[in-house]
Scaffold this motif. Structure first.
Motif, short mmCIF file in Angstrom:
data_model
loop_
_atom_site.label_atom_id
_atom_site.label_comp_id
_atom_site.label_asym_id
_atom_site.label_seq_id
_atom_site.Cartn_x
_atom_site.Cartn_y
_atom_site.Cartn_z
N ALA A 165 0.83 -1.21 0.00
CA ALA A 165 0.00 0.00 0.00
C ALA A 165 0.87 1.26 0.00
N ILE A 166 1.89 1.29 0.84
CA ILE A 166 2.75 2.46 0.90
C ILE A 166 3.57 2.59 -0.38
N ALA A 167 4.03 1.46 -0.93
CA ALA A 167 4.76 1.51 -2.20
C ALA A 167 3.88 2.09 -3.30
N ALA A 168 2.60 1.70 -3.32
CA ALA A 168 1.68 2.23 -4.34
C ALA A 168 1.50 3.74 -4.18
N VAL A 169 1.38 4.20 -2.94
CA VAL A 169 1.23 5.63 -2.69
C VAL A 169 2.48 6.39 -3.14
N GLU A 170 3.64 5.86 -2.84
CA GLU A 170 4.88 6.51 -3.27
C GLU A 170 4.99 6.54 -4.80
N ASP A 171 4.61 5.43 -5.45
CA ASP A 171 4.63 5.40 -6.92
C ASP A 171 3.70 6.45 -7.51
N LEU A 172 2.48 6.54 -6.99
CA LEU A 172 1.52 7.52 -7.49
C LEU A 172 2.03 8.95 -7.29
N SER A 173 2.62 9.21 -6.14
CA SER A 173 3.15 10.54 -5.86
C SER A 173 4.27 10.90 -6.83
N MET A 174 5.14 9.94 -7.12
CA MET A 174 6.22 10.19 -8.08
C MET A 174 5.67 10.48 -9.47
N GLU A 175 4.64 9.73 -9.87
CA GLU A 175 4.03 9.95 -11.18
C GLU A 175 3.38 11.33 -11.29
N LYS A 176 2.73 11.77 -10.21
CA LYS A 176 1.98 13.01 -10.25
C LYS A 176 2.85 14.25 -10.08
N SER A 177 3.86 14.17 -9.22
CA SER A 177 4.60 15.38 -8.88
C SER A 177 6.12 15.23 -8.94
N GLY A 178 6.59 14.01 -9.18
CA GLY A 178 8.04 13.82 -9.24
C GLY A 178 8.70 13.70 -7.88
N GLU A 179 7.90 13.67 -6.81
CA GLU A 179 8.45 13.48 -5.48
C GLU A 179 7.44 12.74 -4.62
N ALA A 180 7.94 12.10 -3.59
CA ALA A 180 7.06 11.33 -2.70
C ALA A 180 7.53 11.50 -1.27
N LEU A 181 6.57 11.67 -0.36
CA LEU A 181 6.88 11.74 1.06
C LEU A 181 5.73 11.13 1.85
N VAL A 204 12.33 -5.98 9.39
CA VAL A 204 12.53 -4.85 8.48
C VAL A 204 11.23 -4.56 7.72
N PHE A 205 10.90 -3.29 7.58
CA PHE A 205 9.76 -2.84 6.78
C PHE A 205 10.31 -2.01 5.64
N ALA A 206 10.15 -2.52 4.40
CA ALA A 206 10.79 -1.88 3.26
C ALA A 206 9.89 -1.94 2.04
N PRO A 207 9.00 -0.96 1.86
CA PRO A 207 8.16 -0.92 0.67
C PRO A 207 9.00 -0.87 -0.60
N GLN A 208 8.57 -1.61 -1.60
CA GLN A 208 9.27 -1.64 -2.88
C GLN A 208 8.39 -1.00 -3.94
N GLY A 209 8.88 0.03 -4.59
CA GLY A 209 8.12 0.71 -5.63
C GLY A 209 7.86 -0.18 -6.83
#
Length: 270
Positions: free
Chosen positions: A166-182, A254-259
């Motif tokens: 879920a967090i990886a998906a959110v980070e991917d979407l953020s990168m697609e929309k704005s070029g950055e993710a937080l 370890v918790f490590a979301p993968q884009g």
């Protein structure tokens, strides 16, 4: 930022976390010491498990320190597994259905943190949900939507893996929309049997998380900040960690979301 406390172990009265300790959750609602804001007065909530699989829940928009019903309930309710939360709103208005914990079926979830630029990706996140989960959403927060997305991505079968996806998906979407993710994400969630928690942030600056043995040999309390001054009793959970509290005790991994980890058929219109 919000403050929360969660417990799994031998049955305890909720007041042992919520109201009795010197630095209880109610105390943190108006005097937090390890948060960006000392006051967390935008509502509160508790979810607890008993004889039935689905949790009980009580939420309100009043500050936790001013609700006499909360203290009364905490004195009377005894549970082996419960979540409690006081809110400092970052996304979503101050209203009852935006107060944590959120519940769906036998799952409960609460969160401290935020998705930066949430408004830019909210519609795409909603598009990833099934009709059932989309219509289950009653509030407007990023927290509730992230919880529903984790349910969509397999929370029942693989709780920590689903949260990573879920967090990886959110980070991917953020990168697609704005070029950055937080994403800043310190959360607790439960299926009524085990208690899970995650401390993670894209920028490695997540909200705090501590653990201490409580209430017997296998009981543990997870909190945003310690409930007392017994410094040696509390262990800080490091960034990038997943926690599981079960009958055998506490396990940290370890918790490590993968884009790029969510298939297009799941992402739908995202």
């Amino acid at each position: 930022m919000c403050r929360w406390a969660a417990y799994r172990g031998e049955p305890l009265y909720l007041e042992e976390l919520v109201s009795s300790p010197a630095h209880s959750l109610i105390e943190q609602s108006h005097c937090a010491t390890r948060a960006k804001t000392a006051t967390n007065g935008d509502g509160f909530g508790i979810a607890w498990y008993g004889d039935r699989p689905d949790p009980g829940r009580y939420r309100d928009i009043l500050p936790a320190w001013s609700d006499c019903n909360l203290r009364s309930l905490a004195r009377q309710i005894r549970s082996p597994l419960f979540l409690a939360h006081v809110r400092a709103a970052t996304t979503g208005a101050t209203r009852r259905d935006n107060c944590h914990p959120f519940v769906h079926g036998h799952w409960s979830f609460m969160h401290n943190g935020q998705i930066s630029g949430f408004d830019r990706i909210r519609r795409q996140m909603e598009g990833m949900l099934s009709d059932e989960l989309f219509h289950a959403r009653s509030g407007t927060t990023d927290s509730e939507l992230l919880f529903l997305l984790a349910l969509q991505l397999g929370l029942d079968a693989d709780p920590l893996g689903a949260m990573e996806r879920a967090i990886a998906a959110v980070e991917d979407l953020s990168m697609e929309k704005s070029g950055e993710a937080l994403v800043r994400f310190t959360a607790a969630f439960s299926d009524g049997k085990e208690l899970y928690a995650v401390r993670y942030a894209t920028d490695h600056s997540p909200p705090t998380l501590y653990a201490a043995p409580t209430g017997g040999k296998t009981g543990y309390c997870l909190v945003s900040e310690p409930l007392n001054d017994e410094v040696d009793a509390w262990v800080e959970i490091p960034d990038g960690s997943a926690v599981k509290v079960c009958a055998e005790g506490i396990k940290v991994s370890v918790f490590a979301p993968q884009g790029e980890g969510v298939s297009e058929d799941v992402r739908k219109t995202a």
